[in-house]
Design an enzyme around this catalytic site. Structure first.
Site, PDB file in Angstrom:
ATOM      1  N   GLY A 153      30.303 -55.413 119.577  1.00  0.00           N
ATOM      2  CA  GLY A 153      30.593 -54.460 118.353  1.00  0.00           C
ATOM      3  C   GLY A 153      29.354 -54.735 117.155  1.00  0.00           C
ATOM      4  O   GLY A 153      28.512 -55.210 117.703  1.00  0.00           O
ATOM      5  N   LEU A 154      30.096 -54.291 115.833  1.00  0.00           N
ATOM      6  CA  LEU A 154      28.420 -55.065 114.658  1.00  0.00           C
ATOM      7  C   LEU A 154      27.897 -55.945 115.175  1.00  0.00           C
ATOM      8  O   LEU A 154      26.544 -55.999 114.955  1.00  0.00           O
ATOM      9  CB  LEU A 154      29.432 -54.229 113.767  1.00  0.00           C
ATOM     10  CG  LEU A 154      28.236 -54.833 112.097  1.00  0.00           C
ATOM     11  CD1 LEU A 154      27.600 -53.954 111.815  1.00  0.00           C
ATOM     12  CD2 LEU A 154      29.427 -55.337 110.919  1.00  0.00           C
ATOM     13  N   LYS A 213      43.432 -65.390 110.132  1.00  0.00           N
ATOM     14  CA  LYS A 213      41.214 -65.557 110.435  1.00  0.00           C
ATOM     15  C   LYS A 213      41.898 -67.777 109.985  1.00  0.00           C
ATOM     16  O   LYS A 213      41.285 -68.558 110.288  1.00  0.00           O
ATOM     17  CB  LYS A 213      41.258 -65.428 109.331  1.00  0.00           C
ATOM     18  CG  LYS A 213      40.616 -64.420 110.375  1.00  0.00           C
ATOM     19  CD  LYS A 213      39.463 -63.985 111.356  1.00  0.00           C
ATOM     20  CE  LYS A 213      38.955 -63.062 111.751  1.00  0.00           C
ATOM     21  NZ  LYS A 213      38.397 -62.985 112.540  1.00  0.00           N
ATOM     22  N   TYR A 270      46.643 -60.366 108.601  1.00  0.00           N
ATOM     23  CA  TYR A 270      44.731 -60.892 109.300  1.00  0.00           C
ATOM     24  C   TYR A 270      44.428 -62.132 108.920  1.00  0.00           C
ATOM     25  O   TYR A 270      43.869 -62.557 109.216  1.00  0.00           O
ATOM     26  CB  TYR A 270      43.970 -60.037 108.795  1.00  0.00           C
ATOM     27  CG  TYR A 270      42.354 -59.864 108.405  1.00  0.00           C
ATOM     28  CD1 TYR A 270      41.222 -60.430 107.366  1.00  0.00           C
ATOM     29  CD2 TYR A 270      42.052 -60.107 110.000  1.00  0.00           C
ATOM     30  CE1 TYR A 270      40.348 -60.769 108.503  1.00  0.00           C
ATOM     31  CE2 TYR A 270      40.430 -59.806 110.156  1.00  0.00           C
ATOM     32  CZ  TYR A 270      39.300 -60.258 109.153  1.00  0.00           C
ATOM     33  OH  TYR A 270      37.820 -60.372 109.641  1.00  0.00           O
ATOM     34  N   VAL A 291      30.227 -57.502 105.952  1.00  0.00           N
ATOM     35  CA  VAL A 291      29.047 -56.631 107.229  1.00  0.00           C
ATOM     36  C   VAL A 291      28.747 -56.261 107.658  1.00  0.00           C
ATOM     37  O   VAL A 291      30.107 -54.818 106.926  1.00  0.00           O
ATOM     38  CB  VAL A 291      29.243 -57.763 108.824  1.00  0.00           C
ATOM     39  CG1 VAL A 291      27.614 -57.862 108.722  1.00  0.00           C
ATOM     40  CG2 VAL A 291      29.949 -59.236 108.380  1.00  0.00           C
TER      41      VAL A 291
HETATM   42  P1  NAP Z   1      33.621 -54.877 115.904  1.00  0.00           P
HETATM   43  O1  NAP Z   1      32.343 -54.098 115.159  1.00  0.00           O
HETATM   44  O2  NAP Z   1      35.424 -53.732 115.118  1.00  0.00           O
HETATM   45  O3  NAP Z   1      33.907 -55.782 117.177  1.00  0.00           O
HETATM   46  C1  NAP Z   1      34.800 -56.338 117.317  1.00  0.00           C
HETATM   47  C2  NAP Z   1      34.974 -56.790 118.604  1.00  0.00           C
HETATM   48  O4  NAP Z   1      35.686 -57.693 119.659  1.00  0.00           O
HETATM   49  C3  NAP Z   1      34.590 -55.821 119.167  1.00  0.00           C
HETATM   50  O5  NAP Z   1      32.908 -56.078 120.756  1.00  0.00           O
HETATM   51  C4  NAP Z   1      35.705 -55.452 120.336  1.00  0.00           C
HETATM   52  O6  NAP Z   1      35.635 -55.172 121.976  1.00  0.00           O
HETATM   53  C5  NAP Z   1      35.975 -57.044 120.963  1.00  0.00           C
HETATM   54  N1  NAP Z   1      38.074 -56.857 120.681  1.00  0.00           N
HETATM   55  C6  NAP Z   1      38.785 -55.908 120.348  1.00  0.00           C
HETATM   56  N2  NAP Z   1      39.561 -56.729 120.116  1.00  0.00           N
HETATM   57  C7  NAP Z   1      39.428 -57.278 121.712  1.00  0.00           C
HETATM   58  C8  NAP Z   1      40.259 -57.775 123.181  1.00  0.00           C
HETATM   59  N3  NAP Z   1      42.173 -57.727 122.851  1.00  0.00           N
HETATM   60  N4  NAP Z   1      40.065 -58.549 124.031  1.00  0.00           N
HETATM   61  C9  NAP Z   1      38.603 -58.499 124.254  1.00  0.00           C
HETATM   62  N5  NAP Z   1      37.837 -58.596 122.967  1.00  0.00           N
HETATM   63  C10 NAP Z   1      38.125 -57.934 122.545  1.00  0.00           C
HETATM   64  O7  NAP Z   1      34.197 -56.677 114.911  1.00  0.00           O
HETATM   65  P2  NAP Z   1      32.361 -57.208 113.721  1.00  0.00           P
HETATM   66  O8  NAP Z   1      32.503 -56.264 112.719  1.00  0.00           O
HETATM   67  O9  NAP Z   1      31.218 -56.938 114.467  1.00  0.00           O
HETATM   68  O10 NAP Z   1      33.480 -58.083 113.754  1.00  0.00           O
HETATM   69  C11 NAP Z   1      33.144 -59.746 114.139  1.00  0.00           C
HETATM   70  C12 NAP Z   1      33.622 -60.318 114.053  1.00  0.00           C
HETATM   71  O11 NAP Z   1      33.540 -60.923 112.455  1.00  0.00           O
HETATM   72  C13 NAP Z   1      34.990 -60.579 113.763  1.00  0.00           C
HETATM   73  O12 NAP Z   1      35.637 -61.786 114.397  1.00  0.00           O
HETATM   74  C14 NAP Z   1      35.488 -60.428 112.645  1.00  0.00           C
HETATM   75  O13 NAP Z   1      37.004 -60.798 111.772  1.00  0.00           O
HETATM   76  C15 NAP Z   1      34.309 -60.616 111.632  1.00  0.00           C
HETATM   77  N6  NAP Z   1      34.262 -60.137 110.481  1.00  0.00           N
HETATM   78  C16 NAP Z   1      33.923 -59.099 110.669  1.00  0.00           C
HETATM   79  C17 NAP Z   1      33.527 -58.995 108.553  1.00  0.00           C
HETATM   80  C18 NAP Z   1      32.580 -57.206 108.540  1.00  0.00           C
HETATM   81  O14 NAP Z   1      32.067 -57.622 107.021  1.00  0.00           O
HETATM   82  N7  NAP Z   1      32.242 -56.471 109.919  1.00  0.00           N
HETATM   83  C19 NAP Z   1      33.727 -59.830 107.889  1.00  0.00           C
HETATM   84  C20 NAP Z   1      34.491 -60.695 107.819  1.00  0.00           C
HETATM   85  C21 NAP Z   1      34.663 -61.619 109.180  1.00  0.00           C
HETATM   86  P3  NAP Z   1      35.912 -53.447 122.747  1.00  0.00           P
HETATM   87  O15 NAP Z   1      34.373 -52.972 121.984  1.00  0.00           O
HETATM   88  O16 NAP Z   1      35.573 -53.608 123.783  1.00  0.00           O
HETATM   89  O17 NAP Z   1      37.074 -52.922 121.459  1.00  0.00           O
HETATM   90  O1  GFB Z   2      35.337 -52.697 102.871  1.00  0.00           O
HETATM   91  P1  GFB Z   2      36.602 -52.348 102.895  1.00  0.00           P
HETATM   92  O2  GFB Z   2      37.385 -51.405 103.003  1.00  0.00           O
HETATM   93  O3  GFB Z   2      37.413 -53.894 102.940  1.00  0.00           O
HETATM   94  O4  GFB Z   2      36.507 -52.065 100.984  1.00  0.00           O
HETATM   95  P2  GFB Z   2      37.784 -54.963 101.909  1.00  0.00           P
HETATM   96  C1  GFB Z   2      36.849 -51.252 100.002  1.00  0.00           C
HETATM   97  C2  GFB Z   2      37.216 -51.223  98.861  1.00  0.00           C
HETATM   98  O5  GFB Z   2      35.783 -50.231  98.915  1.00  0.00           O
HETATM   99  C3  GFB Z   2      37.821 -50.820  98.066  1.00  0.00           C
HETATM  100  C4  GFB Z   2      36.297 -48.935  98.635  1.00  0.00           C
HETATM  101  O6  GFB Z   2      38.183 -50.531  96.768  1.00  0.00           O
HETATM  102  C5  GFB Z   2      38.219 -49.134  97.994  1.00  0.00           C
HETATM  103  O7  GFB Z   2      38.771 -48.208  97.560  1.00  0.00           O
HETATM  104  N1  GFB Z   2      35.844 -47.397  99.154  1.00  0.00           N
HETATM  105  C6  GFB Z   2      35.832 -46.244  98.528  1.00  0.00           C
HETATM  106  C7  GFB Z   2      36.543 -47.317 100.436  1.00  0.00           C
HETATM  107  N2  GFB Z   2      35.477 -45.687  99.496  1.00  0.00           N
HETATM  108  C8  GFB Z   2      35.714 -45.591 100.958  1.00  0.00           C
HETATM  109  C9  GFB Z   2      35.662 -45.678 101.973  1.00  0.00           C
HETATM  110  O8  GFB Z   2      35.600 -44.517 102.053  1.00  0.00           O
HETATM  111  N3  GFB Z   2      36.396 -46.922 103.211  1.00  0.00           N
HETATM  112  C10 GFB Z   2      36.847 -47.986 102.949  1.00  0.00           C
HETATM  113  N4  GFB Z   2      37.195 -48.692 103.507  1.00  0.00           N
HETATM  114  N5  GFB Z   2      36.831 -47.822 101.185  1.00  0.00           N
HETATM  115  C11 GFB Z   2      38.062 -56.029 104.314  1.00  0.00           C
HETATM  116  C12 GFB Z   2      39.763 -57.028 104.882  1.00  0.00           C
HETATM  117  O9  GFB Z   2      38.644 -55.869 102.543  1.00  0.00           O
HETATM  118  O10 GFB Z   2      37.304 -56.817 103.756  1.00  0.00           O
HETATM  119  C13 GFB Z   2      39.131 -57.261 105.534  1.00  0.00           C
HETATM  120  O11 GFB Z   2      40.732 -56.044 104.150  1.00  0.00           O
HETATM  121  C14 GFB Z   2      37.581 -57.211 106.191  1.00  0.00           C
HETATM  122  O12 GFB Z   2      40.458 -57.429 106.469  1.00  0.00           O
HETATM  123  C15 GFB Z   2      36.744 -57.676 105.356  1.00  0.00           C
HETATM  124  O13 GFB Z   2      38.240 -58.558 105.522  1.00  0.00           O
HETATM  125  C16 GFB Z   2      36.102 -57.964 105.245  1.00  0.00           C
HETATM  126  O14 GFB Z   2      36.232 -55.299 101.278  1.00  0.00           O
HETATM  127  O15 GFB Z   2      38.266 -54.263 100.169  1.00  0.00           O
END
Ligand code: NAP
Ligand code: GFB
Length: 335
Positions: free
Chosen positions: A32-33, A161, A157, A187
């Site tokens: 993933g990311l 967590k 979610y 992220v």
């Molecule tokens: P992501 O890009 O959606 O990647 C998710 C990863 O988890 C992928 O490698 C996926 O594998 C794997 N996965 C999902 N379901 C699975 C399953 N059932 N069995 C095995 N692997 C599985 O997520 P990310 O953004 O990198 O997030 C990584 C961590 O950071 C997560 O714990 C997320 O909650 C946390 N986090 C992310 C953000 C953010 O803004 N992105 C913010 C706060 C916390 P596949 O590629 O095979 O599907």
């Molecule tokens: O990243 P996001 O979807 O999640 O951002 P959160 C949502 C905010 O961006 C809202 C605005 O204020 C939306 O109205 N927004 C504007 C958009 N354009 C867009 C668009 O095209 N896509 C999206 N997605 N939003 C998440 C949590 O909250 O934060 C998750 O729900 C996770 O669980 C993630 O933890 C990191 O930042 O609001």
């Protein structure tokens, strides 16, 4: 040179002849990311004494306890970075709160309990700044996780967590395991999920702006553009994660984020993406769409105590790199 005292982890890996076995690191969610960013930084470092395995769900579905055990039997990790999760932006969370709760609780228990049973020295898991109480004082810090209900939009979610923190603390009390977690702010970066319906705001804006420019249409930003967020570039987060794995020794989680002073509005994000992609069309704010949490301002004071000199990539530089990656990899990007 006199031998430096072995760290807990090294002592557990010391062989009879006094040499230390390499650290075997298993990264769940490695495709993933965040996982791809860690893989890139690990490769660039070229550091010895560590063996790395990056998993995707194709190799093991971590919803299955059986498949989770099989992976631990195959790789026998000494350390785990646990990233695997059901992940999504505001709108996917609002649609699938039950799925986010159940899938993440099952994945987390399978990984953490199996790690404990296999004697894994350390697990670093992921919390999020969106799991904190919605009604709170600011800035939010690590001590406030369980002080009240999270925002309604993603409470499934968020509670899943929070249970990671409960499992880390109970596993420490009962077995002495020093398992911990990073509390990540939003992220972004290469290899993100650019799916417009399910993804987060920045990849959504990048994908929508790319299409608006290509089709000569206005860019639709969802919500008012007023909510505030802190964003961390995936490569910066990767460097912090490696520090947590190798040096951070607390069970208490640590916020991994830019400072409060770097908080941006959603409009600031849209402006940055529009500039990075050279879009000259109209930008429309669709206020019929939800804003979600207005703010979740987190303090990185604890991180700064440990790493006062850590340099974050400037936001607009990171956005430009992410947009360039997306344009160059449009065909293979997750969307
Ligand atoms: P992501 O890009 O959606 O990647 C998710 C990863 O988890 C992928 O490698 C996926 O594998 C794997 N996965 C999902 N379901 C699975 C399953 N059932 N069995 C095995 N692997 C599985 O997520 P990310 O953004 O990198 O997030 C990584 C961590 O950071 C997560 O714990 C997320 O909650 C946390 N986090 C992310 C953000 C953010 O803004 N992105 C913010 C706060 C916390 P596949 O590629 O095979 O599907
Ligand atoms: O990243 P996001 O979807 O999640 O951002 P959160 C949502 C905010 O961006 C809202 C605005 O204020 C939306 O109205 N927004 C504007 C958009 N354009 C867009 C668009 O095209 N896509 C999206 N997605 N939003 C998440 C949590 O909250 O934060 C998750 O729900 C996770 O669980 C993630 O933890 C990191 O930042 O609001």
């Amino acid at each position: 040179l006199p031998q430096s005292p072995r760290t807990d982890g090294e002592q557990s890996r010391e062989k009879m002849n006094g040499t230390v076995e390499p650290m075997r690191v298993l990264v769940t969610g490695g495709s993933g990311l965040v996982g791809r960013a860690i893989e890139r930084v690990v490769k660039e470092e070229g550091r010895g004494g560590e063996e790395w395995t990056f998993l995707s769900s194709k190799e093991a579905n971590l919803l299955s306890a059986k498949e989770t055990r099989a992976i631990f039997e195959k790789y026998r990790p000494t350390h785990v970075i646990h990233l695997a999760a059901m992940v999504g932006g505001l709108f996917r969370n609002m649609r699938q709160n039950l799925d986010f709760w159940r899938n993440n609780v099952f994945i987390n228990d399978n990984v953490l309990q199996t790690a404990n049973e296999f004697g894994v020295v350390k697990v670093v898991s992921c919390l999020s700044t969106c799991i904190f109480p919605d009604k709170t004082t600011y800035p939010i810090d690590e001590t406030m996780i369980h002080n009240g209900p999270p925002h309604d939009s993603n409470f499934g979610y968020a509670f899943a967590k929070r249970m990671i923190d409960v499992q880390n603390r109970t596993c420490f009390k009962q077995y002495g395991r020093r398992y911990t977690a990073g509390i990540l702010t939003n992220v972004f970066g290469a290899h993100d999920n650019f799916n417009i319906e399910d993804g987060h705001v920045l990849p959504g804006l990048i994908h929508k702006t790319y299409l608006a420019k290509k089709e000569g249409k206005p860019l639709q930003v969802w919500g008012s553009g007023k909510p505030l967020r802190q964003f961390i570039y995936s490569l910066d987060l990767a460097r912090l994660f490696l520090w947590v794995l190798r040096e951070y020794d607390e069970v208490d989680p640590i916020i991994l984020s830019v400072g409060e002073e770097d908080e941006l509005s959603i409009k600031d994000c849209a402006d940055a993406v529009v500039d990075a992609l050279g879009f000259n069309g109209d930008v429309i704010y669709d206020t019929s769409k939800a804003d979600g949490q207005f703010k979740k301002t987190a303090s990185n004071a604890k991180l700064r105590q440990y790493l006062p000199d850590f340099q974050f990539t400037p936001f607009r530089e990171a956005i430009k790199e992410t947009c360039d990656w997306f344009v160059a990899n449009y065909d293979i990007a997750r969307k």
